[in-house]
Write an enzyme that holds these catalytic residues in place. Structure first.
Site, PDB file in Angstrom:
ATOM      1  N   ALA A   1     -41.344  16.302  19.494  1.00  0.00           N
ATOM      2  CA  ALA A   1     -40.774  14.947  19.522  1.00  0.00           C
ATOM      3  C   ALA A   1     -39.422  14.846  18.828  1.00  0.00           C
ATOM      4  O   ALA A   1     -38.969  13.742  18.533  1.00  0.00           O
ATOM      5  CB  ALA A   1     -41.756  13.966  18.885  1.00  0.00           C
ATOM      6  N   ALA A   2     -38.764  15.973  18.607  1.00  0.00           N
ATOM      7  CA  ALA A   2     -37.492  15.936  17.882  1.00  0.00           C
ATOM      8  C   ALA A   2     -36.449  15.111  18.636  1.00  0.00           C
ATOM      9  O   ALA A   2     -35.761  14.269  18.048  1.00  0.00           O
ATOM     10  CB  ALA A   2     -36.978  17.350  17.639  1.00  0.00           C
ATOM     11  N   GLY A   3     -36.317  15.352  19.933  1.00  0.00           N
ATOM     12  CA  GLY A   3     -35.344  14.596  20.719  1.00  0.00           C
ATOM     13  C   GLY A   3     -35.664  13.117  20.768  1.00  0.00           C
ATOM     14  O   GLY A   3     -34.766  12.266  20.690  1.00  0.00           O
ATOM     15  N   ASP A   4     -36.944  12.784  20.901  1.00  0.00           N
ATOM     16  CA  ASP A   4     -37.344  11.376  20.928  1.00  0.00           C
ATOM     17  C   ASP A   4     -37.081  10.706  19.585  1.00  0.00           C
ATOM     18  O   ASP A   4     -36.664   9.542  19.530  1.00  0.00           O
ATOM     19  CB  ASP A   4     -38.831  11.255  21.275  1.00  0.00           C
TER      20      ASP A   4
END
Length: 320
Positions: free
Chosen positions: A244-247
């Site tokens: 979920a880094a990009g989110d």
């Protein structure tokens, strides 16, 4: 006559229950790899970004999502509630809640397969009131015609439109014309621009959107606001799960913009939150609080040669 204050981010997008299996490495086509157990976490790009906006970005956040009438929906609803996200849930009795199967490798890389389920039934006529909304945050895990219609409605209402164009696909000009901030990774940028082989800086120049941000994983990110370029090197961490880094980046960046932060400050805050998310398992479970992000930033040492980090990122982006 009074004018309402716009201080809320509305996220319209997907909500899934993620099933995560840990493996030594992501399997190649035709390869079988034995995993070490399965765990479930609330996920989905839309719901992840809403939680990040509220929890790590500390912004008033409202989410529109579609869920099935099944047991898989309840952990998602509870996760949104726990993060103080106000939700408008469309229940789809004839479709299951969306599910994602995440293959998480020991080096923190992943491969994800999504069964959209109820997400495919989200429609523009489900859009709640835009009264008090400053920014609309969208992704591409719901029907494209819904994304376009919601963006057009926001533009007509004077709401800033932020689009995370993921998963990658070609976008209609009608959508790009409504977008104020476009967030993509390198593959998504190439899919939109349609001109592979150019340096990143040259590709950015082909996108007719006021602000374009390209996330570059462990390298950092590059932003172009009309003619101005901004660089934010990444914060080094020991990654456990990049799911979920990009989110997290998208949600925190939008939260920062909604409170009027300048773009360089918003990029720094979003990058720090994304780095912290990489150090924990799960999607929404990995998203830090605003207090954790602030403490992390305060603990960052001033590099002896900050220019060197920016210079390496600039070279990679084709700016030198």
């Amino acid at each position: 006559m009074t004018t309402s204050v716009r201080n809320t981010v509305l996220v319209v997008g997907s909500a899934n229950l993620d099933f995560v299996v840990r493996v030594p490495h992501v399997p190649a086509p035709g390869e079988t790899v034995l995993g070490s157990g399965v765990r479930s976490f609330p996920g989905g790009k839309g719901a992840n970004q809403a939680v990040a906006c509220a929890r790590a970005g500390n912004a008033a956040t409202h989410m529109l999502a579609a869920l099935g009438d099944d047991a898989h929906a309840e952990p998602i609803v509870e996760s949104l509630r726990a993060a103080c996200v106000r939700s408008s849930i469309v229940r789809v009795p004839d479709a299951p809640t969306g599910i994602a199967f995440v293959c998480l490798a020991d080096d923190a890389e992943n491969a994800i397969t999504v069964a959209p389920g109820a997400n495919d039934f989200l429609r523009a006529d489900h859009l709640p009131s835009l009264e008090g909304i400053s920014h609309l945050l969208l992704q591409l895990e719901t029907p494209l015609d819904t994304v376009v219609a919601c963006a057009l409605a926001a533009r007509a209402a004077g709401v800033q439109v932020v689009l995370n164009a993921a998963p990658a696909c070609a976008l209609p000009a009608t959508l790009l014309e409504t977008v104020d901030v476009l967030i993509v990774n390198e593959g998504e940028l190439a899919a939109i621009a349609g001109h592979p082989g150019l340096p990143l800086a040259g590709t950015l120049a082909l996108i007719d959107v006021p602000c374009v941000i390209v996330t570059l994983g462990a390298r950092g990110c590059l932003a172009r606001v009309r003619g101005d370029i901004f660089l934010q090197p990444s914060f080094p961490v020991e990654a456990q799960d990049t799911t979920a880094a990009g989110d997290t980046f998208c949600g925190v960046l939008t939260a920062a913009l909604s409170r009027g932060d300048a773009l360089p400050a918003a990029l720094r805050c979003a990058s720090a939150a994304a780095a912290l998310a990489c150090t924990r398992l799960g999607a929404q479970a990995s998203i830090p609080t605003q207090a954790e992000v602030d403490a992390f930033l305060q603990a960052q040492p001033m590099p002896a040669d900050a220019h060197q980090g920016h210079a390496g990122l600039a070279a990679y982006c084709g700016l030198t």
